[in-house]
Structures are given as structure tokens and as C-alpha cells.
Design a protein around this motif. Structure first.
Motif, PDB file in Angstrom:
ATOM      1  N   UNK A 184      42.054  42.983  30.573  1.00 57.93           N
ATOM      2  CA  UNK A 184      42.514  41.743  29.977  1.00 57.93           C
ATOM      3  C   UNK A 184      43.609  41.982  28.943  1.00 57.93           C
ATOM      4  N   UNK A 185      43.442  43.041  28.134  1.00 58.47           N
ATOM      5  CA  UNK A 185      44.452  43.354  27.125  1.00 58.47           C
ATOM      6  C   UNK A 185      45.793  43.667  27.779  1.00 58.47           C
ATOM      7  N   UNK A 186      45.746  44.443  28.852  1.00 60.51           N
ATOM      8  CA  UNK A 186      46.978  44.855  29.536  1.00 60.51           C
ATOM      9  C   UNK A 186      47.677  43.662  30.185  1.00 60.51           C
ATOM     10  N   UNK A 187      46.911  42.792  30.865  1.00 58.41           N
ATOM     11  CA  UNK A 187      47.535  41.651  31.550  1.00 58.41           C
ATOM     12  C   UNK A 187      48.135  40.677  30.544  1.00 58.41           C
ATOM     13  N   UNK A 188      47.417  40.416  29.448  1.00 63.33           N
ATOM     14  CA  UNK A 188      47.954  39.515  28.420  1.00 63.33           C
ATOM     15  C   UNK A 188      49.244  40.076  27.834  1.00 63.33           C
ATOM     16  N   UNK A 189      49.237  41.400  27.542  1.00 57.31           N
ATOM     17  CA  UNK A 189      50.443  42.043  27.010  1.00 57.31           C
ATOM     18  C   UNK A 189      51.586  41.973  28.024  1.00 57.31           C
ATOM     19  N   UNK A 190      51.258  42.133  29.311  1.00 56.61           N
ATOM     20  CA  UNK A 190      52.268  42.055  30.367  1.00 56.61           C
ATOM     21  C   UNK A 190      52.904  40.669  30.409  1.00 56.61           C
ATOM     22  N   UNK A 304      51.500  29.588  40.717  1.00 57.48           N
ATOM     23  CA  UNK A 304      50.766  30.779  40.282  1.00 57.48           C
ATOM     24  C   UNK A 304      49.682  31.119  41.293  1.00 57.48           C
ATOM     25  N   UNK A 305      49.092  30.094  41.909  1.00 48.11           N
ATOM     26  CA  UNK A 305      48.007  30.316  42.863  1.00 48.11           C
ATOM     27  C   UNK A 305      48.499  30.256  44.310  1.00 48.11           C
ATOM     28  N   UNK A 306      49.805  30.339  44.491  1.00 47.97           N
ATOM     29  CA  UNK A 306      50.346  30.276  45.850  1.00 47.97           C
ATOM     30  C   UNK A 306      50.501  31.689  46.410  1.00 47.97           C
ATOM     31  N   UNK A 307      50.108  31.860  47.662  1.00 45.22           N
ATOM     32  CA  UNK A 307      50.260  33.162  48.289  1.00 45.22           C
ATOM     33  C   UNK A 307      49.109  34.099  48.045  1.00 45.22           C
ATOM     34  N   UNK A 308      47.940  33.562  47.581  1.00 42.16           N
ATOM     35  CA  UNK A 308      46.792  34.438  47.418  1.00 42.16           C
ATOM     36  C   UNK A 308      46.374  34.986  48.769  1.00 42.16           C
ATOM     37  N   UNK A 309      45.755  36.148  48.796  1.00 36.19           N
ATOM     38  CA  UNK A 309      45.364  36.743  50.084  1.00 36.19           C
ATOM     39  C   UNK A 309      44.252  35.939  50.750  1.00 36.19           C
ATOM     40  N   UNK A 310      44.183  36.039  52.074  1.00 38.06           N
ATOM     41  CA  UNK A 310      43.143  35.322  52.810  1.00 38.06           C
ATOM     42  C   UNK A 310      41.766  35.922  52.555  1.00 38.06           C
ATOM     43  N   UNK A 311      41.711  37.076  51.893  1.00 40.10           N
ATOM     44  CA  UNK A 311      40.413  37.667  51.554  1.00 40.10           C
ATOM     45  C   UNK A 311      39.733  36.914  50.434  1.00 40.10           C
ATOM     46  N   UNK A 312      40.414  35.919  49.847  1.00 41.77           N
ATOM     47  CA  UNK A 312      39.809  35.100  48.809  1.00 41.77           C
ATOM     48  C   UNK A 312      40.128  35.584  47.421  1.00 41.77           C
ATOM     49  N   UNK A 313      39.862  34.727  46.452  1.00 42.40           N
ATOM     50  CA  UNK A 313      40.129  35.070  45.059  1.00 42.40           C
ATOM     51  C   UNK A 313      39.070  36.025  44.525  1.00 42.40           C
ATOM     52  N   UNK A 314      39.516  36.984  43.743  1.00 37.80           N
ATOM     53  CA  UNK A 314      38.608  37.926  43.098  1.00 37.80           C
ATOM     54  C   UNK A 314      38.687  37.757  41.590  1.00 37.80           C
ATOM     55  N   UNK A 315      37.814  38.484  40.912  1.00 37.60           N
ATOM     56  CA  UNK A 315      37.753  38.383  39.461  1.00 37.60           C
ATOM     57  C   UNK A 315      39.103  38.702  38.833  1.00 37.60           C
ATOM     58  N   UNK A 316      39.787  39.730  39.346  1.00 41.44           N
ATOM     59  CA  UNK A 316      41.068  40.137  38.760  1.00 41.44           C
ATOM     60  C   UNK A 316      42.126  39.050  38.901  1.00 41.44           C
ATOM     61  N   UNK A 317      42.075  38.296  40.003  1.00 36.89           N
ATOM     62  CA  UNK A 317      43.039  37.209  40.194  1.00 36.89           C
ATOM     63  C   UNK A 317      42.868  36.133  39.125  1.00 36.89           C
ATOM     64  N   UNK A 318      41.620  35.803  38.834  1.00 38.48           N
ATOM     65  CA  UNK A 318      41.350  34.797  37.813  1.00 38.48           C
ATOM     66  C   UNK A 318      41.714  35.309  36.426  1.00 38.48           C
ATOM     67  N   UNK A 319      41.522  36.613  36.201  1.00 37.56           N
ATOM     68  CA  UNK A 319      41.908  37.197  34.916  1.00 37.56           C
ATOM     69  C   UNK A 319      43.419  37.096  34.723  1.00 37.56           C
TER      70      UNK A 319
END
Length: 575
Positions: A184-190, A304-319
Motif C-alpha cells: 500500500x505504501x509503494x502504490x500510494x507513493x507511485x 481506471x477499471x477498464x481492461x481488467x483481466x477476465x480472471x477477475x479482480x484481486x485484492x491487489x487491483x482494489x489496492x
């Protein structure tokens, strides 16, 4: 065709004089002309150069064959262009595109200013949430265009569309190796880094000429330019290309330092070293100073939610989404300290937002606007605005405008109401359905959409909407969308036990049946029968799953019904 007789035949002289006269008329009128001399009799001198001689029947066939080709060419050259006939109002009618991205230039002519749009325009919302086709992109485009035109020299508007597959790449390259806290720290900083760079890029682009004539901006502009243009940073192309280049560089540095190590925990200094090529603190301070000479800063995020993989959303995607919102709010707070007005809006699909809320501890903190449509009169108003935008009186009501393009009744039912009932209460789907019906009418040269056109248009639309909902379901729950095809040829009234049996026969495991049924209810595929002729879907419960579940608990023997939007595609049996 003018035949000349041989001189040995009786009456040849008189006949040939008449023939010469006819040939002269044909030549004067510029008509294709063929003169055939029978046998070797003498050909008159004035037509000798253009006459053909025929000794046998086969000679005549060849001559006539060549002449027929010239006649055909003459018909093509001499015929006037075919008349297109009287153009009807329906054939010239433009209802606009069903997708806002495809009608950027014309959308403002018939856009419906809803309360959701006005709240977003006032900066009261940080999240605009709606299902696919509910009008999120339309609000995105309207806010962007209005704010840019309101004060072009002062307002800074960033319309950012971080494509889903680029974020997926970021997740696969780096984030899968990190622990939760570092993640979470890394993604927010990114995101904070990306947003500051994009604000700086927009300012440098917008004031490239203006700062030369404004002493208040000149020095600060030069400092920003020096801070932004560091060695090795790719600043060309669009936002998608810049973010892709940045991700590649971060991945290279990460791989160089940590290789394929898992469960990496980074402190603040290591994250700074990994992510940043710029002096971020100086850049942020200089941006805040520069913005004091500007107007409002808008940060708009769509797709932001366009083009997600057909494998479905995972925890990292929501983060990733959660951290984007946090980074945008952080910039708002930092800039507000120096009295810079910043408005940030993230546009999200409703199903993704529901998952995001489930993983968020401080629910309700972010101001959000829900775009789900429950009022059928608003959908009628959308259609009215698009019809009257074709040169009609703007005060014309939908009851007056709709009969101009369609039969008012379909098998005794209000035809527009019939279409609305099959639109899943989404403007995009309703426009797609009407355009399908209109296409059938125009192709068959009907002055209005008739009952046959509604049947044909609905048949094509039903297949399209089935595919769209299947993709939406697969985005959040892998392979759940396939369950829609389990209902081929089922009755339109079906009990919960029968729904379970249908899904089980299709291969859905018993432990997943409840989850799949909940998804089918959530997307409006299944509804609940209240009375024999009264079926209610999720939008009749204000899109509240709690209200719908409460209704089902109060009526344990409820009968379900497949939404009529899918009836044609799935060949639903009407009881």
C-alpha cells in the motif's frame, strides 16, 4: 438498328431512303447507331464508313453483339443519377452515439444536467459510481470541457485515463513480491509521484508561451521546467505512454536491487530510491507556489477499471484503486494549505466500487455520487432531448416527439415504455436498442419505426446486451458470466430451486450457486415476481442488495423471472 436491303430486292431504293432518314435522326440525336448492309449491294456513299456488311446469319450475330454492348454503355451514360427519394425525418435523425467517448463534440447539445452531474461539477464528490452505460464518461467529458472553457488561461484540467492493462503490468512486475504494508505504501507513493508529474507536465504545456509575457510566472515556470526535465525521464507521448515508460524504469531498478525476492519490505527511503527520478519535495513545493497564480485544478480519472483481466479482480487491483484515491486526496490537502482549490473525481463501475467498499475499513469517508437510474421519466427526457436536437421545437414533449419517429404502440403497449423495460435502466442500452430499431426502419425505407422494426431491432439488441452483461460479470467473478447461458429455453417464471437445478446442470458447483444467483440479481438478469404481471428487478429496489435480500427473506417462496431484455437471445419460454 437500320437495315439496308440489297438492290436486287423489290422496293430496295425506297426502303433504303427511309433507312437513311432514320439513321440521320439517330445520329442527330446522338443515339447509338448500327447500319447493316445485306449482301454486297452498293452502300450509299454518306454511310459507307459506318455501315456493316452481313453475308450470313453468324455475321449479324457478331454485329448485334457488339452493338448491344454500346447500347448498354449508352444507357449508363445517359441515365440521370437515381433519385434518393424523399428523405424522411427518421432517415436524417441523429440520436447521437450510445457511448459518450464517441460523441464528444455533440454531447453538450443534448446533455441532461442531472443532480449527480451538478454535484460533481461543484466538487462535492470524489467518486462517481455507476454501472456500465450509466453515464460516467458523459459526466467526465462534460466537466472537463466546461472547466476548460470557463477560464482557459487559468484552470488546469487533467483528464487521465490510466489503462487497466498498464496497471496490471505494474502489479505483475513489482507488487506481487511485496508484503501488505509495503504494498500500500509503494502504490500510494507511485500514484502521488505520477500525479505530481502530470500536473507539472500540464502546466509546462499550457503556459509554454504565456509565461514569457507574465513576470509573475516566468521564474517559477523555469524552476518547474528544470525540476521536471531530469536526465532519463521520458516525457513525450500521452499519459498512457509516460506511465508505461515509468513502470518499465521502476521494474528495472527493482529487479537490479532485489531480483525475484519475495516478501520484500521497504522503508520510506528505499521506496523513494526505487520510485523517484525527481526531487519530489521540491517539485511539490514549486507546484503549490505556481498554482497560486492559477485557477482551479481538476484531477479527473476515468477507465481506471477498464481492461481488467477476465480472471477477475484481486485484492491487489482494489489496492491500486484505493491508493489512487488516497494519493489524490493527499494532493488536495497539500495544495489547500496554500489556498489552491483542487477537485479530484475518480469514476468507477458500481460492481468494482462494491468490492472496494468491502475491503475499506473507513467506509463512507469518501463523498460519492451514485449514477444508477431508477426514474423512467429521466430516461424519457434523455430521448426527448436527443430527438428535439434535430431541429425541432425544444419545448416539445416526449409524447409529441416520440410519435414522429416511431409507432406509439407496440401490440397495444406504449412502444417507448416497451423499450425502456428492456434497457436494464441504463441510458447506453436504451440508445443502443432504439438505434437498432431505427436501423431496421431506415434500411427498409419506412417513414417511422414500426412494430416489425421493433421486433427485429430487439432481436439484435438482446444478443448484444447478453454479451455485455456476461463480460461485466466475468470482470468481478471469473466464469460467472457463462452461467447466463444456462437459462436458454427456460420459462420466464422459475422458482429458486429450479434456478439452482438449472445452474447445477450447467456445471455450477453447489457451493457457488448462492453467489451466482446473487450476481444474477445484482446485474438485473433475474427479478422477483411480486404479482402475476409485476416483476421487480434490482433497480426497482434502488439498487440496494439489502432491500432485495430482505424482500426475498420475507417471501421464501418467491418466484424469479428472467429480465425480458434477454428473452430473445436466450429463447425464454413465456408462460
Amino acid at each position: 438498328m437500320v437495315p439496308l436491303l440489297s438492290e436486287v430486292q423489290e422496293g430496295a431504293a425506297i426502303h433504303n431512303l427511309r433507312a437513311a432518314f432514320v439513321a440521320g435522326l439517330a445520329a442527330g440525336l446522338k443515339r447509338p447507331l448500327c447500319i447493316i448492309q445485306q449482301g454486297d449491294g452498293p452502300i450509299p456513299l454518306d454511310v459507307r464508313d459506318i455501315a456493316e456488311t452481313a453475308h450470313r446469319l453468324e455475321d449479324i450475330n457478331e454485329i448485334v453483339g457488339e452493338f448491344a454492348a454500346r447500347v448498354a454503355e449508352a444507357f449508363q451514360e445517359g441515365r440521370p443519377a437515381p433519385s434518393r427519394g424523399r428523405q424522411t425525418f427518421l432517415s436524417t435523425l441523429d440520436l447521437g452515439a450510445s457511448s459518450a467517448e464517441n460523441e464528444m463534440r455533440t454531447l453538450q447539445n443534448y446533455y441532461l444536467n442531472t443532480e449527480a452531474f451538478l454535484k460533481s461539477l461543484r466538487g462535492e464528490a470524489h467518486l462517481v459510481v455507476g454501472r456500465k452505460g450509466s453515464g460516467k464518461s458523459a459526466i467526465f467529458l462534460q466537466i472537463r470541457d466546461r472547466e476548460r472553457s470557463r477560464d482557459p488561461s487559468q484552470n488546469i484540467v487533467l483528464d487521465l485515463k490510466p489503462e487497466g492493462y498498464k496497471l496490471l503490468k505494474f502489479k505483475e512486475l513489482i507488487l506481487q513480491f511485496m508484503q501488505e504494508g509495503t504494498l500500500q505504501h509503494t502504490i500510494t507513493a507511485f500514484w502521488n509521484y505520477v500525479l505530481l508529474l502530470e500536473i507539472c507536465y500540464k502546466i509546462l504545456e499550457k503556459d509554454r508561451q504565456r509565461h514569457l509575457n507574465n513576470h509573475n510566472l516566468y521564474d517559477s515556470y523555469k524552476r518547474l521546467e528544470d525540476l521536471y526535465n531530469v536526465s532519463g525521464y521520458f516525457s513525450e507521448g500521452d499519459f498512457s505512454e509516460r506511465i508505461s515508460s515509468l513502470i518499465e524504469k521502476i521494474h528495472s531498478r527493482y529487479e537490479y536491487k532485489y531480483g525475484a525476492r519475495e516478501d520484500v519490505r521497504l522503508d520510506s527511503g528505499q521506496i523513494t530510491e526505487l520510485l523517484y527520478q525527481h526531487d519530489l519535495r521540491k517539485l511539490e513545493n514549486e507546484l503549490a507556489k505556481y498554482m497560486q497564480h492559477k485557477g482551479v485544478l481538476w484531477l479527473l480519472f476515468d477507465n481506471v477499471d477498464k481492461g481488467w483481466p477476465t480472471s477477475g479482480l484481486k485484492h491487489e487491483d482494489l489496492v491500486i484503486i484505493r491508493c489512487l484515491i488516497d494519493a489524490a486526496r493527499k494532493i488536495e490537502r497539500e495544495f489547500s494549505r496554500v489556498d489552491v482549490d483542487v477537485n479530484t473525481i475518480v469514476f468507477l463501475r458500481n460492481d468494482v466500487y462494491e468490492l472496494l467498499v468491502q475491503e475499506t475499513s473507513d467506509r463512507g469517508k469518501e463523498g460519492n455520487v451514485m449514477l444508477d437510474w431508477t426514474d423512467q421519466d429521466l430516461l424519457r427526457e434523455i430521448i426527448r432531448l436527443r430527438i428535439v436536437a434535430n431541429g425541432l421545437d425544444e419545448s416539445m414533449s416526449i409524447e409529441e416527439a416520440w410519435p414522429l419517429i416511431s409507432t406509439p404502440l407496440y401490440h397495444g403497449e406504449d412502444s417507448l415504455q416497451y423499450l425502456i423495460d428492456r434497457s436494464l435502466m441504463r441510458p447506453r442500452f436504451l440508445l443502443n436498442l432504439i438505434n437498432q430499431c431505427k436501423a431496421s426502419a431506415v434500411n427498409l425505407k419506412h417513414e417511422k419505426i414500426g412494430e416489425d422494426d421493433i421486433e427485429k431491432g430487439f432481436g439484435a439488441y438482446s444478443v448484444d446486451v447478453l454479451t455485455d452483461v456476461e463480460y461485466e460479470m466475468n470482470d468481478v467473478s471469473p466464469s460467472s458470466g457463462d452461467a447466463l447461458y444456462a437459462f436458454i429455453d427456460v420459462p420466464d417464471a422459475i422458482t429458486y430451486e429450479e434456478v439452482g437445478a438449472v445452474l447445477a446442470r450447467f456445471g455450477v458447483s453447489p457451493d457457488r450457486i448462492d453467489d451466482v444467483v446473487n450476481l444474477l440479481l445484482w446485474y438485473g438478469f433475474l427479478g422477483v415476481q411480486v404479482a402475476l404481471d409485476d416483476v421487480r428487478y434490482i433497480y426497482d429496489f434502488s439498487y440496494s442488495t439489502r432491500m432485495l435480500r430482505g424482500f426475498l427473506k420475507a417471501r421464501p417462496n418467491s418466484v424469479f423471472s428472467v429480465n425480458p431484455a434477454f428473452s430473445e437471445a436466450l429463447a425464454i419460454t413465456r408462460q
